[in-house]
Design an enzyme around this catalytic site. Sequence first.
Site, PDB file in Angstrom:
ATOM      1  NE  ARG A 105      12.384  38.962  56.417  1.00  0.00           N
ATOM      2  CZ  ARG A 105      11.467  38.119  56.606  1.00  0.00           C
ATOM      3  NH1 ARG A 105      11.540  36.965  56.913  1.00  0.00           N
ATOM      4  NH2 ARG A 105      10.312  38.684  56.187  1.00  0.00           N
ATOM      5  CB  THR A 109      15.223  35.922  47.703  1.00  0.00           C
ATOM      6  OG1 THR A 109      15.902  36.800  48.516  1.00  0.00           O
ATOM      7  CG2 THR A 109      15.462  35.965  46.197  1.00  0.00           C
ATOM      8  CG  ASP A 201       9.169  45.100  59.250  1.00  0.00           C
ATOM      9  OD1 ASP A 201       9.854  44.442  57.950  1.00  0.00           O
ATOM     10  OD2 ASP A 201       9.987  45.892  59.805  1.00  0.00           O
ATOM     11  CG  ASP A 204       8.449  48.713  58.210  1.00  0.00           C
ATOM     12  OD1 ASP A 204       9.343  49.340  57.962  1.00  0.00           O
ATOM     13  OD2 ASP A 204       7.867  47.797  57.337  1.00  0.00           O
TER      14      ASP A 204
END
Length: 210
Positions: A105, A109, A201, A204
């Site tokens: 991603r 944006t 995340d 991560d």
Amino acid sequence: MLDHLTVVKHPLVQHKLTIMRDKETSTAGFRQLLREISLLLAYEVTRELDMTEKTIETPMQTMQAPTLDGKKLALISILRAGNGLLDGILELIPSARVGFVGLYRDEETLEPVEYYFKVPEDLGDRLVIAVDPMLATGNSSVAAIDKLKEAGAKNIRFLCLLAAPEGVKRMEEAHPDVPIVTAAVDEKLNEHGYIVPGLGDAGDRMFGTK
Ligand SMILES: O=P(O)(O)OC[C@H]1O[C@H](OP(=O)(O)OP(=O)(O)O)[C@H](O)[C@@H]1O
Ligand SMILES: O=c1cc[nH]c(=O)[nH]1
Ligand SMILES: [Mg+2]
């Protein structure tokens, strides 16, 4: 048919998810829990598979016994976090065929950027289960499923760990034929497109990259 959205409320799933959300949980712990939870979620996403019968000999007598029908199913991991779900599910369905859609991603944006695509050739003949722990805006999963349909997939299910209402809506609009199975639908997305309360995340936390 599975419902368009299934939230798996099983106590073990909810308990493990709570530990995964906790920011004190280590990378090793997060990875192990994702593996465990993926087995429980796989049980739900594989409901209502086509069945047939075959004749077998038990030590006692001949019987007509139920068995899965059709071609082996295809598991598609949306890289990289999808691999955390894939590993566990493959323990349960070791003969599944496996494909990968590489997407990340763009942080500004929130649009998906594709970097890899490799899937089994005959997707149209198989049940396809796409896996990614996080359904946030839905941009990544919608793009991945667009690609799978372009490659011929017709019968697709989507498995994630955590979803935002925005992502569920986006998937319903773009792919109403794709049932979603998840452990929870959280409150909302924050201004950076992260699920809140969420778990951060997933990639991560799983790979220790931040
Ligand atoms: O619904 P969306 O708003 O598209 O967000 C969800 C996507 O974001 C995460 O991947 P990320 O881009 O962080 O890549 P990674 O798996 O390599 O960490 C996650 O694993 C999904 O693929
Ligand atoms: O909360 C989020 C949103 C997108 N991707 C993640 O890994 N977590
Ligand atoms: Mg990530």
